[in-house]
Design an enzyme around this catalytic site. Structure first.
Site, PDB file in Angstrom:
ATOM      1  CE1 TYR A 157      -4.147   1.538  -0.279  1.00 16.45           C
ATOM      2  CE2 TYR A 157      -3.557   2.761   1.694  1.00 16.45           C
ATOM      3  CZ  TYR A 157      -4.396   2.556   0.621  1.00 16.45           C
ATOM      4  OH  TYR A 157      -5.477   3.389   0.432  1.00 16.45           O
ATOM      5  CE  LYS A 164      -7.314   6.116   0.834  1.00 14.01           C
ATOM      6  NZ  LYS A 164      -8.422   6.889   0.225  1.00 14.01           N
TER       7      LYS A 164
HETATM    8  P1  NAD Z   1     -13.002   3.504  -8.004  1.00 12.48           P
HETATM    9  O1  NAD Z   1     -11.915   3.297  -9.009  1.00 12.48           O
HETATM   10  O2  NAD Z   1     -14.339   3.040  -8.371  1.00 12.48           O
HETATM   11  O3  NAD Z   1     -13.064   5.028  -7.557  1.00 12.48           O
HETATM   12  C1  NAD Z   1     -11.930   5.868  -7.511  1.00 12.48           C
HETATM   13  C2  NAD Z   1     -12.367   7.181  -8.107  1.00 12.48           C
HETATM   14  O4  NAD Z   1     -11.340   8.145  -8.013  1.00 12.48           O
HETATM   15  C3  NAD Z   1     -12.748   7.070  -9.590  1.00 12.48           C
HETATM   16  O5  NAD Z   1     -14.074   7.466  -9.772  1.00 12.48           O
HETATM   17  C4  NAD Z   1     -11.799   8.035 -10.261  1.00 12.48           C
HETATM   18  O6  NAD Z   1     -12.396   8.704 -11.351  1.00 12.48           O
HETATM   19  C5  NAD Z   1     -11.507   8.986  -9.115  1.00 12.48           C
HETATM   20  N1  NAD Z   1     -10.315   9.802  -9.341  1.00 12.48           N
HETATM   21  C6  NAD Z   1      -9.007   9.433  -9.425  1.00 12.48           C
HETATM   22  N2  NAD Z   1      -8.236  10.495  -9.717  1.00 12.48           N
HETATM   23  C7  NAD Z   1      -9.069  11.567  -9.822  1.00 12.48           C
HETATM   24  C8  NAD Z   1      -8.888  12.943 -10.129  1.00 12.48           C
HETATM   25  N3  NAD Z   1      -7.675  13.457 -10.425  1.00 12.48           N
HETATM   26  N4  NAD Z   1      -9.966  13.766 -10.142  1.00 12.48           N
HETATM   27  C9  NAD Z   1     -11.198  13.276  -9.884  1.00 12.48           C
HETATM   28  N5  NAD Z   1     -11.440  11.979  -9.588  1.00 12.48           N
HETATM   29  C10 NAD Z   1     -10.382  11.142  -9.565  1.00 12.48           C
HETATM   30  O7  NAD Z   1     -12.453   2.780  -6.682  1.00 12.48           O
HETATM   31  P2  NAD Z   1     -13.034   2.758  -5.186  1.00 12.48           P
HETATM   32  O8  NAD Z   1     -12.447   1.544  -4.584  1.00 12.48           O
HETATM   33  O9  NAD Z   1     -14.482   2.938  -5.193  1.00 12.48           O
HETATM   34  O10 NAD Z   1     -12.307   4.014  -4.506  1.00 12.48           O
HETATM   35  C11 NAD Z   1     -12.995   5.060  -3.859  1.00 12.48           C
HETATM   36  C12 NAD Z   1     -12.321   5.427  -2.556  1.00 12.48           C
HETATM   37  O11 NAD Z   1     -12.437   4.336  -1.652  1.00 12.48           O
HETATM   38  C13 NAD Z   1     -10.838   5.759  -2.643  1.00 12.48           C
HETATM   39  O12 NAD Z   1     -10.546   6.840  -1.784  1.00 12.48           O
HETATM   40  C14 NAD Z   1     -10.184   4.496  -2.108  1.00 12.48           C
HETATM   41  O13 NAD Z   1      -8.915   4.772  -1.550  1.00 12.48           O
HETATM   42  C15 NAD Z   1     -11.184   4.133  -1.038  1.00 12.48           C
HETATM   43  N6  NAD Z   1     -11.090   2.750  -0.555  1.00 12.48           N
HETATM   44  C16 NAD Z   1     -11.142   1.711  -1.429  1.00 12.48           C
HETATM   45  C17 NAD Z   1     -11.073   0.416  -0.942  1.00 12.48           C
HETATM   46  C18 NAD Z   1     -11.097  -0.771  -1.878  1.00 12.48           C
HETATM   47  O14 NAD Z   1     -10.616  -1.844  -1.499  1.00 12.48           O
HETATM   48  N7  NAD Z   1     -11.668  -0.651  -3.063  1.00 12.48           N
HETATM   49  C19 NAD Z   1     -10.967   0.189   0.447  1.00 12.48           C
HETATM   50  C20 NAD Z   1     -10.931   1.299   1.318  1.00 12.48           C
HETATM   51  C21 NAD Z   1     -10.989   2.574   0.804  1.00 12.48           C
HETATM   52  O1  0WE Z   2      -7.100   2.904  -1.751  1.00 13.89           O
HETATM   53  C1  0WE Z   2      -7.047   1.879  -2.388  1.00 13.89           C
HETATM   54  C2  0WE Z   2      -6.540   1.869  -3.812  1.00 13.89           C
HETATM   55  C3  0WE Z   2      -6.237   3.242  -4.304  1.00 13.89           C
HETATM   56  C4  0WE Z   2      -5.491   3.283  -5.614  1.00 13.89           C
HETATM   57  C5  0WE Z   2      -5.553   2.299  -6.577  1.00 13.89           C
HETATM   58  C6  0WE Z   2      -4.841   2.447  -7.777  1.00 13.89           C
HETATM   59  C7  0WE Z   2      -4.833   1.382  -8.845  1.00 13.89           C
HETATM   60  C8  0WE Z   2      -4.561   1.955 -10.219  1.00 13.89           C
HETATM   61  C9  0WE Z   2      -4.706   4.393  -5.851  1.00 13.89           C
HETATM   62  N1  0WE Z   2      -4.005   4.540  -7.002  1.00 13.89           N
HETATM   63  C10 0WE Z   2      -4.075   3.602  -7.958  1.00 13.89           C
HETATM   64  N2  0WE Z   2      -3.360   3.792  -9.104  1.00 13.89           N
HETATM   65  C11 0WE Z   2      -3.515   3.030 -10.210  1.00 13.89           C
HETATM   66  O2  0WE Z   2      -2.826   3.220 -11.216  1.00 13.89           O
HETATM   67  N3  0WE Z   2      -7.425   0.707  -1.766  1.00 13.89           N
HETATM   68  C12 0WE Z   2      -7.753   0.740  -0.371  1.00 13.89           C
HETATM   69  C13 0WE Z   2      -7.459  -0.604  -2.453  1.00 13.89           C
HETATM   70  C14 0WE Z   2      -6.130  -1.245  -2.225  1.00 13.89           C
HETATM   71  O3  0WE Z   2      -5.061  -0.903  -2.972  1.00 13.89           O
HETATM   72  C15 0WE Z   2      -3.980  -1.606  -2.489  1.00 13.89           C
HETATM   73  C16 0WE Z   2      -4.387  -2.393  -1.408  1.00 13.89           C
HETATM   74  C17 0WE Z   2      -5.767  -2.159  -1.232  1.00 13.89           C
HETATM   75  C18 0WE Z   2      -6.642  -2.751  -0.182  1.00 13.89           C
HETATM   76  C19 0WE Z   2      -2.653  -1.605  -2.911  1.00 13.89           C
HETATM   77  C20 0WE Z   2      -1.740  -2.409  -2.259  1.00 13.89           C
HETATM   78  C21 0WE Z   2      -2.126  -3.181  -1.179  1.00 13.89           C
HETATM   79  C22 0WE Z   2      -3.450  -3.188  -0.745  1.00 13.89           C
END
Ligand code: NAD
Ligand code: 0WE
Length: 265
Positions: A157, A164
């Site tokens: 991560y 975060k």
């Molecule tokens: P997702 O890919 O569906 O959403 C990520 C969003 O970020 C996308 O809609 C993308 O367009 C937007 N984004 C990225 N760069 C941007 C920019 N420059 N301007 C505007 N928008 C931008 O993935 P998700 O998992 O729904 O992620 C949403 C949030 O949840 C993130 O903050 C992520 O860190 C958090 N999160 C995700 C997980 C997971 O496992 N998926 C777990 C905990 C927290």
């Molecule tokens: O916040 C996240 C992921 C956020 C994210 C994901 C990407 C993938 C594509 C940010 N930047 C990028 N850039 C890209 O090019 N999570 C909480 C999901 C996540 O991501 C991980 C995790 C978990 C959980 C990455 C490494 C280890 C665990």
């Protein structure tokens, strides 16, 4: 009657129907909120417009959070439709892909770190700044999405964990700053969920399996479950809650010895 009837909510971060922001939008709509949606770029515009229709929303505005100008323009546009705003949902994170693997010490670049913090943390503060005027006098709330990697070392991560941690600090500082005007600021720390942001991550399946084996509830969470907590936190039911990081992770974060006492090593 739903507990968000009469509330106007701006939701940023929908990229697909698997997005956490989509689960949040659905739950909020179910509870009666009126929604406005943002999209990052033209590649996502059509998809977000289609999703907006499903949610009875006709306000869809561009918002690439990498510049203050675009964020300001987004709220200018929103102000043409609505004379006030009750909540902002920030569900956005980004770090260059190569920053999310291997040794954090060897692989993290200055540029990668700046981008991760800019898009994943500062942008929440910036949205609060440009949305502040529209939110005046409504006892509204701001919500963002975090992950366990802010407070514990999660392999790979890496710099996103630093971003975060910064985001969670911003939640507390913003709650302190905006509290006197009645605005609450909170985060949900969600367990891993297969979304587009997870699609690029190697071994994501392994992480989901690990949570399923070791979380108290012995399963992963859904975007519907995160959506329900988001709807609650942005509602008047949560009027006494601000500056808080709420875990929606099947209890995974409270386990102190993962794997011990079950079949996983
Ligand atoms: P997702 O890919 O569906 O959403 C990520 C969003 O970020 C996308 O809609 C993308 O367009 C937007 N984004 C990225 N760069 C941007 C920019 N420059 N301007 C505007 N928008 C931008 O993935 P998700 O998992 O729904 O992620 C949403 C949030 O949840 C993130 O903050 C992520 O860190 C958090 N999160 C995700 C997980 C997971 O496992 N998926 C777990 C905990 C927290
Ligand atoms: O916040 C996240 C992921 C956020 C994210 C994901 C990407 C993938 C594509 C940010 N930047 C990028 N850039 C890209 O090019 N999570 C909480 C999901 C996540 O991501 C991980 C995790 C978990 C959980 C990455 C490494 C280890 C665990």
């Amino acid at each position: 009657m739903g507990f968000l009837v009469g509330k106007r909510v701006l939701i940023a971060g929908i990229a697909s129907n698997r997005s956490i922001a989509f689960g949040i939008a659905q739950a909020m709509r179910r509870e009666g909120a009126e929604l406005a949606l943002t999209y990052q770029n033209d590649r996502l515009r059509g998809r977000v417009e289609k999703i907006a229709k499903q949610l009875d929303s006709s306000i869809v505005v561009p918002c690439d959070v990498s510049t203050d100008e675009a964020i300001e323009a987004c709220f200018d546009e929103l102000g043409k439709h609505w004379d006030g705003l009750d909540s902002i949902v920030h569900s956005i994170a980004f770090a260059p892909k190569e920053q999310l693997e291997g040794s954090i010490v060897d692989n993290t670049t200055r540029e990668g770190s700046i981008i991760a913090h800019d898009i994943s943390s500062y942008s929440f503060l910036a949205m609060a700044r440009y949305g502040r005027q529209l939110m005046q006098g409504r006892n509204g709330s701001l919500l963002t999405l975090s992950y366990l990697g802010a407070v514990a070392a999660v392999p790979n991560y890496n710099v996103m964990g630093m971003a975060k941690a910064s985001l969670e600090a911003a939640v507390r500082l913003m709650a302190y700053d905006l509290g006197p005007e009645g605005t609450r600021v909170n985060a949900i720390s969600a367990g891993p969920i297969r979304t587009l942001a997870a699609a690029g991550i190697g071994d994501f399946r392994k992480m989901l399996d690990h949570v399923e084996a070791n979380a108290p509830l012995r399963r992963n969470v859904t975007i519907e479950e995160v959506g329900n907590m988001a709807a609650f936190l942005c509602s008047d039911l949560a009027s006494g809650i601000t500056g808080e990081i709420t875990y929606v992770d099947a209890g995974y974060n409270i386990v102190g010895m993962s794997g011990y006492g079950n079949d996983e090593a």
